[in-house]
Design a protein around this motif. Structure first.
Motif, PDB file in Angstrom:
ATOM      1  N   LYS A  96      31.928  51.057  37.007  1.00  0.00           N
ATOM      2  CA  LYS A  96      31.989  50.215  35.802  1.00  0.00           C
ATOM      3  C   LYS A  96      32.654  48.886  36.113  1.00  0.00           C
ATOM      4  CE  LYS A  96      33.888  50.110  31.115  1.00  0.00           C
ATOM      5  NZ  LYS A  96      34.638  50.877  30.098  1.00  0.00           N
ATOM      6  N   HIS A  97      33.737  48.929  36.889  1.00  0.00           N
ATOM      7  CA  HIS A  97      34.435  47.699  37.235  1.00  0.00           C
ATOM      8  C   HIS A  97      33.578  46.804  38.119  1.00  0.00           C
ATOM      9  CE1 HIS A  97      38.557  49.757  36.457  1.00  0.00           C
ATOM     10  NE2 HIS A  97      38.107  49.131  35.382  1.00  0.00           N
ATOM     11  N   ILE A  98      32.860  47.418  39.049  1.00  0.00           N
ATOM     12  CA  ILE A  98      32.012  46.627  39.934  1.00  0.00           C
ATOM     13  C   ILE A  98      30.939  45.910  39.128  1.00  0.00           C
ATOM     14  CG2 ILE A  98      30.323  46.760  41.807  1.00  0.00           C
ATOM     15  CD1 ILE A  98      31.958  49.067  42.949  1.00  0.00           C
ATOM     16  N   ALA A  99      30.351  46.614  38.160  1.00  0.00           N
ATOM     17  CA  ALA A  99      29.321  45.995  37.326  1.00  0.00           C
ATOM     18  C   ALA A  99      29.902  44.843  36.516  1.00  0.00           C
ATOM     19  CB  ALA A  99      28.709  47.032  36.394  1.00  0.00           C
ATOM     20  N   ALA A 100      31.162  44.997  36.104  1.00  0.00           N
ATOM     21  CA  ALA A 100      31.806  43.966  35.294  1.00  0.00           C
ATOM     22  C   ALA A 100      32.271  42.786  36.120  1.00  0.00           C
ATOM     23  CB  ALA A 100      33.002  44.559  34.565  1.00  0.00           C
ATOM     24  N   ALA A 101      32.177  42.909  37.451  1.00  0.00           N
ATOM     25  CA  ALA A 101      32.677  41.852  38.333  1.00  0.00           C
ATOM     26  C   ALA A 101      31.652  40.769  38.605  1.00  0.00           C
ATOM     27  CB  ALA A 101      33.124  42.454  39.668  1.00  0.00           C
ATOM     28  N   GLU A 102      30.522  40.811  37.924  1.00  0.00           N
ATOM     29  CA  GLU A 102      29.525  39.764  38.113  1.00  0.00           C
ATOM     30  C   GLU A 102      30.126  38.413  37.762  1.00  0.00           C
ATOM     31  OE1 GLU A 102      26.268  40.849  35.713  1.00  0.00           O
ATOM     32  OE2 GLU A 102      25.720  42.600  36.919  1.00  0.00           O
ATOM     33  N   ILE A 103      29.642  37.391  38.424  1.00  0.00           N
ATOM     34  CA  ILE A 103      30.169  36.045  38.218  1.00  0.00           C
ATOM     35  C   ILE A 103      29.911  35.597  36.790  1.00  0.00           C
ATOM     36  CG2 ILE A 103      30.030  33.646  38.975  1.00  0.00           C
ATOM     37  CD1 ILE A 103      28.923  34.741  41.636  1.00  0.00           C
ATOM     38  N   GLN A 104      30.971  35.244  36.096  1.00  0.00           N
ATOM     39  CA  GLN A 104      30.858  34.768  34.726  1.00  0.00           C
ATOM     40  C   GLN A 104      30.801  33.238  34.709  1.00  0.00           C
ATOM     41  OE1 GLN A 104      30.472  36.975  32.280  1.00  0.00           O
ATOM     42  NE2 GLN A 104      30.564  38.538  33.877  1.00  0.00           N
ATOM     43  N   PRO A 105      30.151  32.644  33.723  1.00  0.00           N
ATOM     44  CA  PRO A 105      30.023  31.182  33.676  1.00  0.00           C
ATOM     45  C   PRO A 105      31.338  30.448  33.822  1.00  0.00           C
ATOM     46  CG  PRO A 105      28.614  32.198  32.039  1.00  0.00           C
ATOM     47  CD  PRO A 105      29.425  33.318  32.626  1.00  0.00           C
ATOM     48  N   GLY A 106      32.386  30.929  33.192  1.00  0.00           N
ATOM     49  CA  GLY A 106      33.666  30.234  33.263  1.00  0.00           C
ATOM     50  C   GLY A 106      34.343  30.336  34.606  1.00  0.00           C
ATOM     51  N   GLU A 137      23.043  38.077  43.455  1.00  0.00           N
ATOM     52  CA  GLU A 137      23.213  39.473  43.045  1.00  0.00           C
ATOM     53  C   GLU A 137      22.140  40.368  43.646  1.00  0.00           C
ATOM     54  OE1 GLU A 137      23.241  39.319  38.843  1.00  0.00           O
ATOM     55  OE2 GLU A 137      25.192  38.338  38.723  1.00  0.00           O
ATOM     56  N   ARG A 138      20.969  39.806  43.911  1.00  0.00           N
ATOM     57  CA  ARG A 138      19.888  40.604  44.490  1.00  0.00           C
ATOM     58  C   ARG A 138      20.068  40.826  45.988  1.00  0.00           C
ATOM     59  NH1 ARG A 138      16.610  37.882  40.593  1.00  0.00           N
ATOM     60  NH2 ARG A 138      16.099  36.217  42.070  1.00  0.00           N
ATOM     61  N   LEU A 139      20.919  40.032  46.608  1.00  0.00           N
ATOM     62  CA  LEU A 139      21.155  40.211  48.041  1.00  0.00           C
ATOM     63  C   LEU A 139      22.027  41.430  48.292  1.00  0.00           C
ATOM     64  CD1 LEU A 139      21.993  36.758  49.705  1.00  0.00           C
ATOM     65  CD2 LEU A 139      20.017  38.212  50.116  1.00  0.00           C
ATOM     66  N   PRO A 140      21.665  42.272  49.247  1.00  0.00           N
ATOM     67  CA  PRO A 140      22.571  43.349  49.654  1.00  0.00           C
ATOM     68  C   PRO A 140      23.869  42.748  50.175  1.00  0.00           C
ATOM     69  CG  PRO A 140      20.363  43.701  50.538  1.00  0.00           C
ATOM     70  CD  PRO A 140      20.383  42.312  49.970  1.00  0.00           C
ATOM     71  N   LEU A 141      24.977  43.445  50.004  1.00  0.00           N
ATOM     72  CA  LEU A 141      26.274  42.927  50.410  1.00  0.00           C
ATOM     73  C   LEU A 141      26.294  42.533  51.877  1.00  0.00           C
ATOM     74  CD1 LEU A 141      29.250  42.309  49.807  1.00  0.00           C
ATOM     75  CD2 LEU A 141      29.764  44.712  50.284  1.00  0.00           C
ATOM     76  N   ASP A 142      25.676  43.334  52.742  1.00  0.00           N
ATOM     77  CA  ASP A 142      25.673  43.038  54.172  1.00  0.00           C
ATOM     78  C   ASP A 142      25.025  41.687  54.457  1.00  0.00           C
ATOM     79  OD1 ASP A 142      26.905  45.419  54.680  1.00  0.00           O
ATOM     80  OD2 ASP A 142      25.086  46.473  55.314  1.00  0.00           O
ATOM     81  N   TYR A 143      23.930  41.389  53.775  1.00  0.00           N
ATOM     82  CA  TYR A 143      23.253  40.114  53.972  1.00  0.00           C
ATOM     83  C   TYR A 143      24.065  38.975  53.375  1.00  0.00           C
ATOM     84  CZ  TYR A 143      19.126  42.996  54.999  1.00  0.00           C
ATOM     85  OH  TYR A 143      18.249  43.918  55.529  1.00  0.00           O
ATOM     86  N   ARG A 144      24.629  39.245  52.196  1.00  0.00           N
ATOM     87  CA  ARG A 144      25.393  38.208  51.496  1.00  0.00           C
ATOM     88  C   ARG A 144      26.602  37.771  52.318  1.00  0.00           C
ATOM     89  NH1 ARG A 144      25.597  40.633  46.830  1.00  0.00           N
ATOM     90  NH2 ARG A 144      27.679  41.511  46.951  1.00  0.00           N
ATOM     91  N   MET A 145      27.276  38.731  52.977  1.00  0.00           N
ATOM     92  CA  MET A 145      28.454  38.377  53.757  1.00  0.00           C
ATOM     93  C   MET A 145      28.087  37.577  55.004  1.00  0.00           C
ATOM     94  SD  MET A 145      30.830  39.258  51.865  1.00  0.00           S
ATOM     95  CE  MET A 145      31.911  38.420  53.009  1.00  0.00           C
ATOM     96  N   VAL A 146      26.997  37.959  55.681  1.00  0.00           N
ATOM     97  CA  VAL A 146      26.553  37.200  56.856  1.00  0.00           C
ATOM     98  C   VAL A 146      26.178  35.780  56.452  1.00  0.00           C
ATOM     99  CG1 VAL A 146      24.726  36.976  58.583  1.00  0.00           C
ATOM    100  CG2 VAL A 146      25.830  39.183  58.232  1.00  0.00           C
TER     101      VAL A 146
END
Length: 218
Positions: A96-106, A137-146
């Motif tokens: 639940k927390h991970i889902a809520a961690a999406e980047i917010q406009p502010g 958000e569509r990028l897998p974490l492994d790709y996003r970090m590289v």
């Protein structure tokens, strides 16, 4: 206040800090603020959580500075500490927390085109912000970090491989796949280096936070 003096290499600063010139640690903070911020936002954590992780990372680096063996660059070593902190925090969060961690406009900081001054920063419009959020958000974490380390933080293949503890070949594969997914939606309008800039308005505050924490440890 110290400036990011180019007359000091990281190695020279570390030697002097270890010998007791604690105030010089400010230079290392200022040089690496942007890099750590991009890592935290790419994980992805919001602005406040990322700042907390940055502070923890800088303090941990300061406390273990004497253990830095110079087998890699200081920046690579610092990024590895930040990645460890990000991973550990992520493990503690519920789904639940991970889902809520999406980047917010502010939470999205101002972007900069070729300059780090406040006057040249461009605030993203709602439509472009949405495009970038959805693409990342569509990028897998492994790709996003590289992608973050190579294209946004400017680390080379060897440094990225060391930071993420994967092979150079895997770095190249993940980067190519990340670019393929992002290029159409993001790089059409903004260069990779413009994503998740840690604005100068935040830099002084981070320096103050970390140096105050270090002072309390004496």
């Amino acid at each position: 206040m110290l400036t990011n003096g180019t007359e000091y290499t990281d190695e020279a600063l570390i030697s002097r800090i270890v010998r007791g010139e604690t105030a010089l640690f400010e230079l290392l903070i200022r040089r690496n603020n942007t890099y750590l911020y991009k890592v935290g936002r790419a994980y992805p954590y919001g602005h406040e959580d990322t700042q907390d992780l940055m502070q923890d990372t800088f303090v941990a680096a300061y406390l273990h500075l004497g253990q830095f063996e110079r087998r890699s660059s200081f920046r690579t070593w610092l990024v590895r500490i930040m990645l460890h902190n990000c991973y550990r925090k992520r493990q503690k969060w519920s789904a639940k927390h991970i889902a809520a961690a999406e980047i917010q406009p502010g939470m999205v900081p101002a972007f900069s085109r070729g300059s780090e001054t406040d006057t040249n920063q461009t605030v993203m419009n709602k439509e472009l912000r949405s495009v970038i959020e959805q693409a990342l958000e569509r990028l897998p974490l492994d790709y996003r970090m590289v992608f973050t380390l190579r294209e946004m933080n400017g680390m080379n293949v060897a440094e990225t491989a060391e930071a993420l503890q994967i092979s150079p070949a895997n770095v190249k594969v993940r980067l190519n796949r990340a670019k393929a997914q992002l290029r159409r939606e993001v790089e059409r309008s903004y260069s990779a280096g413009e994503l998740f800039e840690f604005n100068l308005v935040y830099c002084d505050a981070m320096v103050s936070r970390v140096m105050e924490k270090i002072s309390s440890l004496k």
